[in-house]
Design a protein around this motif. Structure first.
Motif, PDB file in Angstrom:
ATOM      1  N   GLU A 258      34.740  27.056  42.512  1.00 30.77           N
ATOM      2  CA  GLU A 258      36.129  26.853  42.095  1.00 30.77           C
ATOM      3  C   GLU A 258      36.768  28.152  41.634  1.00 30.77           C
ATOM      4  O   GLU A 258      37.950  28.412  41.898  1.00 30.77           O
ATOM      5  CB  GLU A 258      36.160  25.798  40.988  1.00 30.77           C
ATOM      6  N   LEU A 259      35.993  29.001  40.969  1.00 27.12           N
ATOM      7  CA  LEU A 259      36.503  30.311  40.561  1.00 27.12           C
ATOM      8  C   LEU A 259      36.828  31.165  41.783  1.00 27.12           C
ATOM      9  O   LEU A 259      37.866  31.839  41.826  1.00 27.12           O
ATOM     10  CB  LEU A 259      35.484  31.018  39.672  1.00 27.12           C
ATOM     11  N   ALA A 260      35.947  31.140  42.777  1.00 27.89           N
ATOM     12  CA  ALA A 260      36.204  31.903  44.001  1.00 27.89           C
ATOM     13  C   ALA A 260      37.475  31.413  44.690  1.00 27.89           C
ATOM     14  O   ALA A 260      38.292  32.227  45.164  1.00 27.89           O
ATOM     15  CB  ALA A 260      35.000  31.786  44.943  1.00 27.89           C
ATOM     16  N   ASP A 261      37.654  30.089  44.739  1.00 25.40           N
ATOM     17  CA  ASP A 261      38.875  29.539  45.342  1.00 25.40           C
ATOM     18  C   ASP A 261      40.111  30.027  44.599  1.00 25.40           C
ATOM     19  O   ASP A 261      41.128  30.382  45.205  1.00 25.40           O
ATOM     20  CB  ASP A 261      38.820  28.013  45.318  1.00 25.40           C
ATOM     21  N   GLU A 262      40.015  30.041  43.281  1.00 23.62           N
ATOM     22  CA  GLU A 262      41.143  30.496  42.461  1.00 23.62           C
ATOM     23  C   GLU A 262      41.474  31.965  42.747  1.00 23.62           C
ATOM     24  O   GLU A 262      42.649  32.362  42.747  1.00 23.62           O
ATOM     25  CB  GLU A 262      40.792  30.306  40.986  1.00 23.62           C
ATOM     26  N   LEU A 263      40.446  32.778  43.009  1.00 20.76           N
ATOM     27  CA  LEU A 263      40.640  34.203  43.285  1.00 20.76           C
ATOM     28  C   LEU A 263      41.057  34.464  44.726  1.00 20.76           C
ATOM     29  O   LEU A 263      41.443  35.591  45.075  1.00 20.76           O
ATOM     30  CB  LEU A 263      39.352  34.976  42.985  1.00 20.76           C
ATOM     31  N   GLY A 264      40.933  33.436  45.574  1.00 15.27           N
ATOM     32  CA  GLY A 264      41.295  33.599  46.974  1.00 15.27           C
ATOM     33  C   GLY A 264      40.256  34.327  47.788  1.00 15.27           C
ATOM     34  O   GLY A 264      40.580  34.965  48.797  1.00 15.27           O
ATOM     35  N   ILE A 265      38.994  34.263  47.360  1.00 13.41           N
ATOM     36  CA  ILE A 265      37.905  34.898  48.114  1.00 13.41           C
ATOM     37  C   ILE A 265      36.805  33.863  48.326  1.00 13.41           C
ATOM     38  O   ILE A 265      36.788  32.795  47.707  1.00 13.41           O
ATOM     39  CB  ILE A 265      37.329  36.124  47.381  1.00 13.41           C
ATOM     40  N   SER A 266      35.886  34.173  49.210  1.00  9.28           N
ATOM     41  CA  SER A 266      34.765  33.265  49.448  1.00  9.28           C
ATOM     42  C   SER A 266      33.744  33.388  48.317  1.00  9.28           C
ATOM     43  O   SER A 266      33.670  34.421  47.635  1.00  9.28           O
ATOM     44  CB  SER A 266      34.090  33.582  50.783  1.00  9.28           C
ATOM     45  N   LEU A 267      32.967  32.331  48.121  1.00  5.63           N
ATOM     46  CA  LEU A 267      31.908  32.385  47.123  1.00  5.63           C
ATOM     47  C   LEU A 267      30.866  33.431  47.507  1.00  5.63           C
ATOM     48  O   LEU A 267      30.296  34.092  46.631  1.00  5.63           O
ATOM     49  CB  LEU A 267      31.252  31.012  46.965  1.00  5.63           C
ATOM     50  N   ALA A 300      32.101  41.963  51.411  1.00 10.11           N
ATOM     51  CA  ALA A 300      31.910  41.872  49.962  1.00 10.11           C
ATOM     52  C   ALA A 300      31.950  43.234  49.280  1.00 10.11           C
ATOM     53  O   ALA A 300      32.313  43.335  48.107  1.00 10.11           O
ATOM     54  CB  ALA A 300      30.584  41.185  49.656  1.00 10.11           C
ATOM     55  N   VAL A 301      31.583  44.298  49.998  1.00  9.01           N
ATOM     56  CA  VAL A 301      31.534  45.622  49.365  1.00  9.01           C
ATOM     57  C   VAL A 301      32.921  46.136  49.014  1.00  9.01           C
ATOM     58  O   VAL A 301      33.054  47.076  48.223  1.00  9.01           O
ATOM     59  CB  VAL A 301      30.813  46.644  50.275  1.00  9.01           C
ATOM     60  N   ASP A 302      33.961  45.537  49.578  1.00  7.59           N
ATOM     61  CA  ASP A 302      35.322  45.974  49.287  1.00  7.59           C
ATOM     62  C   ASP A 302      35.990  45.124  48.210  1.00  7.59           C
ATOM     63  O   ASP A 302      37.150  45.343  47.868  1.00  7.59           O
ATOM     64  CB  ASP A 302      36.167  45.928  50.566  1.00  7.59           C
ATOM     65  N   VAL A 303      35.252  44.148  47.651  1.00  9.96           N
ATOM     66  CA  VAL A 303      35.785  43.276  46.617  1.00  9.96           C
ATOM     67  C   VAL A 303      35.509  43.888  45.243  1.00  9.96           C
ATOM     68  O   VAL A 303      34.387  44.312  44.956  1.00  9.96           O
ATOM     69  CB  VAL A 303      35.155  41.870  46.692  1.00  9.96           C
ATOM     70  N   ARG A 304      36.511  43.958  44.399  1.00  9.16           N
ATOM     71  CA  ARG A 304      36.348  44.449  43.039  1.00  9.16           C
ATOM     72  C   ARG A 304      36.681  43.317  42.064  1.00  9.16           C
ATOM     73  O   ARG A 304      37.714  42.662  42.190  1.00  9.16           O
ATOM     74  CB  ARG A 304      37.272  45.649  42.780  1.00  9.16           C
ATOM     75  N   LEU A 305      35.804  43.103  41.113  1.00  9.42           N
ATOM     76  CA  LEU A 305      35.982  42.034  40.135  1.00  9.42           C
ATOM     77  C   LEU A 305      36.471  42.621  38.823  1.00  9.42           C
ATOM     78  O   LEU A 305      35.894  43.588  38.314  1.00  9.42           O
ATOM     79  CB  LEU A 305      34.658  41.288  39.933  1.00  9.42           C
ATOM     80  N   THR A 306      37.507  42.034  38.258  1.00  7.26           N
ATOM     81  CA  THR A 306      38.060  42.518  36.996  1.00  7.26           C
ATOM     82  C   THR A 306      37.167  42.101  35.831  1.00  7.26           C
ATOM     83  O   THR A 306      36.307  41.214  35.960  1.00  7.26           O
ATOM     84  CB  THR A 306      39.472  41.954  36.776  1.00  7.26           C
ATOM     85  N   ALA A 307      37.384  42.720  34.694  1.00 10.18           N
ATOM     86  CA  ALA A 307      36.616  42.379  33.497  1.00 10.18           C
ATOM     87  C   ALA A 307      36.825  40.921  33.118  1.00 10.18           C
ATOM     88  O   ALA A 307      35.886  40.248  32.662  1.00 10.18           O
ATOM     89  CB  ALA A 307      37.017  43.298  32.340  1.00 10.18           C
ATOM     90  N   ASP A 308      38.041  40.394  33.317  1.00  6.72           N
ATOM     91  CA  ASP A 308      38.305  38.995  32.996  1.00  6.72           C
ATOM     92  C   ASP A 308      37.469  38.059  33.868  1.00  6.72           C
ATOM     93  O   ASP A 308      36.939  37.050  33.385  1.00  6.72           O
ATOM     94  CB  ASP A 308      39.788  38.674  33.179  1.00  6.72           C
TER      95      ASP A 308
END
Length: 354
Positions: A258-267, A300-308
């Protein structure tokens, strides 16, 4: 995929953030050699420059496929890793970490891989009945002979890594420069000790199973019938959603989806990007059995995750936690062998060591 590179410990070698694991090439999963070779070539063309296999994967067939794929000019540009330790064939001596078997195993791997050298030769699992000096001494000889370039380990406990570093330094022989542990959002136990130890000793870390054995592949969706892994029958405590130990894991998986869906990326991208965020991690091992699976993981290597986002993941699975302890990797003989807890002799017939 981005062609950025990461330092492989302090060896001076630079590798891609994703490693192509070859466990699924061969009769174990994808028995079509031509298709497996196409997947390997696509991964290399996408920027991956590390391939990891093992002699035990499909009893050598995986190494043969990798050897075919790298024949010619591709070999020089590839950092090639394989492993020894597991049982090959039926003879009892064709396994383990002894000098005798290491010298035989490396020749067999070199032949199957059709190469003159192995970049990273890894001890697939620790072995209590073999002295660590025996193993490291044999591997140092192979480095000096030019048959291998570096020594690595897989699924070692932190104290075993420290012991190996001490033996290498006191004897003046080649040290282990990398470790392959299990690591995923659902399997975070190595954050307690192993990753800090790896950082202290400048070890490269190449996590296996970053998708938690397929749990983080995106197949599990809330409100739908949960799929059952084809490994559920063999390892129900890890892969059967109906098993009590997996209830918490399934709920965590659904929340992460569900978090991935919210971010608009795949799990898949969320899971791999998360592993690569840890400063101790060098390269995450992916193990596609099809071209479609490879394509789903490369970005996946181009995905950056924020601190939040990282904080929200910590709320779902707290740091240092294995959601299901059965996913934590190798169980040492001190726990799996009852004789080690109750006196007497080990299951191998040798006296207990105190």
């Amino acid at each position: 995929m981005s062609t950025n590179r990461r330092p492989f410990g302090r060896t001076g070698v630079w590798i891609s953030p994703l490693t192509l694991g070859a466990m699924n090439f061969g009769v174990r999963a994808n028995a079509d050699h031509d298709d497996s070779i196409r997947i390997i070539h696509a991964a290399l063309d996408a920027g991956i420059n590390v391939i990891d296999t093992a002699d035990v994967y499909s009893q050598g067939e995986s190494e043969e496929i990798v050897g075919k794929a790298l024949k010619g000019a591709r070999r020089d540009g590839t950092f090639l890793a394989t492993k020894f330790h597991g049982q090959i064939g039926e003879e009892p001596h064709r396994r383990g970490n002894s000098r005798r078997w290491i010298f035989q195993a490396v020749e067999d791997s070199l032949r199957r891989l059709d190469t003159d050298w192995i970049d990273l030769y890894q001890v697939h699992r620790p072995e209590d009945e073999t002295d660590v000096e025996e193993t490291l001494g044999a591997l140092d000889d192979l480095v000096r002979q030019g048959k291998i370039r570096y020594v690595g380990s897989s699924t070692y406990d932190p104290w075993e890594i420290v012991e190996g570093q001490w033996v290498s330094r006191t004897r003046g022989i080649s040290r282990v420069v990398s470790e392959q542990p299990p690591y995923s959002i659902l399997t975070r136990g190595i954050e307690r000790e192993l990753l800090p130890v790896a950082q202290r000793y400048d070890l490269a870390v190449l996590p296996w199973s970053p998708l938690a054995g397929g749990w983080l592949s995106g197949r599990h969706r809330r409100g739908q019938e949960q799929p059952v892994s084809d490994r559920a029958g063999q390892f129900p405590n890890r892969f059967d959603p109906a098993h009590p130990d997996n209830a918490v894991k399934l709920e965590a998986t659904l929340q992460l989806g569900e978090l991935a869906d919210e971010l608009g990326i795949s799990l898949v991208h969320l899971a791999l990007a998360w592993v690569l965020e840890h400063p101790a991690v060098t390269s995450a091992i992916i193990g596609p059995r099809s071209f479609e699976q490879l394509e789903s993981q490369l970005g996946a290597v181009d995905v950056r995750l924020t601190a939040d986002v990282l904080d929200r993941i910590d709320e779902i699975v707290p740091p240092g936690t294995n959601v299901n302890d059965a996913d934590g990797g190798y169980v040492p003989e001190s726990l799996s062998d009852p004789s080690r807890r109750r006196g007497g002799r080990t299951s191998h017939g040798s006296p207990r060591r105190f």
